[in-house]
Enzyme design. Structure first.
Site, PDB file in Angstrom:
ATOM      1  N   SER A 124     -23.037  45.606  97.990  1.00 46.30           N
ATOM      2  CA  SER A 124     -24.140  46.371  97.416  1.00 46.30           C
ATOM      3  C   SER A 124     -23.828  47.870  97.396  1.00 46.30           C
ATOM      4  CB  SER A 124     -25.407  46.138  98.243  1.00 46.30           C
ATOM      5  OG  SER A 124     -26.427  47.057  97.922  1.00 46.30           O
ATOM      6  N   TYR A 148     -30.108  47.079 105.498  1.00 42.99           N
ATOM      7  CA  TYR A 148     -29.424  46.234 104.511  1.00 42.99           C
ATOM      8  C   TYR A 148     -28.056  46.820 104.172  1.00 42.99           C
ATOM      9  CZ  TYR A 148     -28.544  44.025  99.942  1.00 42.99           C
ATOM     10  OH  TYR A 148     -27.988  43.356  98.879  1.00 42.99           O
ATOM     11  N   LYS A 152     -24.254  45.194 104.924  1.00 36.18           N
ATOM     12  CA  LYS A 152     -23.240  45.001 103.888  1.00 36.18           C
ATOM     13  C   LYS A 152     -21.976  45.800 104.195  1.00 36.18           C
ATOM     14  CE  LYS A 152     -25.283  42.232 100.899  1.00 36.18           C
ATOM     15  NZ  LYS A 152     -24.718  40.918 100.495  1.00 36.18           N
TER      16      LYS A 152
END
Length: 327
Positions: A124, A148, A152
């Site tokens: 991402s 998040y 990642k």
């Protein structure tokens, strides 16, 4: 050739499955077998001529990753993830799925002697954190500002290291925000980017929670599938030890999205967008990168749309069957 898709019931997983089941190959390499796994039961690939197995399972549950790779698939595409908004709200769930599950999968591969599959990991843009230059270069540092993005980024580092050690042949692709996502909104913080186009194109009201000046990086679901196919079969030798790439996309503002919607569907569609500021969403998405130099990805053969108008056209063609609008 045996392909395993983890997260096959998600939007990108479904579209990838549809594409390969019709073509019987991935990136030009013929497939004899596919395994589709997700926490929600994936649909069987009805058009696939070879063997198709579907697994409903939580890949982040310890022991499940060994079941996934028991038959030593040649290519593993890892799409499973808790999306950005949910990962931020539910800290433990985000880490369990987005990082612990990935680590367990990678370690299970590592423990099998003489087994070095191609592993494609969907990463991402959230791995990057402000302050940003106008265009983020390929060598920009990873300083995520969300849980998040942190999950990642750590997974990217694992992929680089496990590839360096020869445990598998990995490639991480940092997907742009996928626009226009079909179907219903998910819990991704970025979901409104698709919503302000998708809903009006379907005659429904859309909520805009951020400023029209906000700029972001996009590609279509069609391009996302093409990224995965290319990553699954490309020659990775030229990538060296840096195995994570930012994918090509289009950098546009929300205002430019709305203008493209006006060109495609007229004033009636634009009038369905209602501004409803949300400071929490604005704070998260405004911390994300907005534009990129993707020299390495382009050199490696990855391509995408070059305008938001093309992205809208893909949605109209694939999801609305080429519908024409009255301006």
């Amino acid at each position: 050739m045996h392909l395993l898709i983890i997260g096959a019931a998600g939007m990108i997983g479904r579209k990838l499955t549809e594409k390969i089941s019709l073509s019987q190959n991935i990136g030009g390499v013929k497939l004899d077998r596919i395994t589709l796994a997700d926490i929600v039961a994936p649909q069987h690939a009805a058009d696939f001529a070879g063997e198709c197995q579907t697994l409903q399972m939580d890949f982040a549950e310890e022991g499940m990753e060994e079941r996934l790779i028991a038959d030593h698939p040649d290519i593993i595409i890892h799409l499973a993830a808790i999306v950005s908004g949910e990962a931020e709200v539910d800290f433990e769930k985000g880490y369990r799925v987005n990082f612990d599950g990935t680590r367990l999968l990678f370690d299970s591969i590592r423990r099998i002697a003489n087994y070095t599959p191609r592993v494609v990991f969907a990463s991402s843009l959230a791995v990057f954190g402000a302050p940003f230059p106008n265009k983020i270069p390929d060598d920009f540092h990873l300083t995520p500002s969300t849980s998040y993005g942190t999950q990642k980024a750590m997974s990217e580092l694992l992929l680089d290291d496990y590839t360096r050690r020869g445990f598998f042949d990995g490639i991480g692709i940092r997907l742009p925000t996928i626009c226009i996502r079909p179907g219903k909104p998910n819990k991704a913080v970025s979901g409104f980017y698709s919503g302000i186009l998708r809903e009006p194109l379907n005659g429904r009201e859309a909520i805009l929670p951020v400023s029209e000046d906000l700029r972001h990086w996009f590609s279509s679901p069609r391009s996302a599938v093409a990224f995965l196919e290319h990553a699954a079969t490309m020659d990775t030798a030229a990538l060296g030890s840096r195995r994570n790439l930012t994918m090509p996309g289009v950098s546009v503002t929300v205002r430019e999205q709305i203008e493209a919607l006006r060109r495609a569907a007229g004033e009636k569609a634009v009038a369905l967008i209602r501004q409803e500021p949300d400071p929490a969403i604005s704070a998260i998405v405004s911390s994300w990168p907005q534009d990129f130099e993707v020299t390495r990805a382009k050199a490696a053969g990855f391509t995408a749309e070059t305008s938001i108008d093309e992205i809208i056209a893909v949605y109209v063609e694939e999801e609305l069957r080429g519908r024409e609008f009255n301006s």
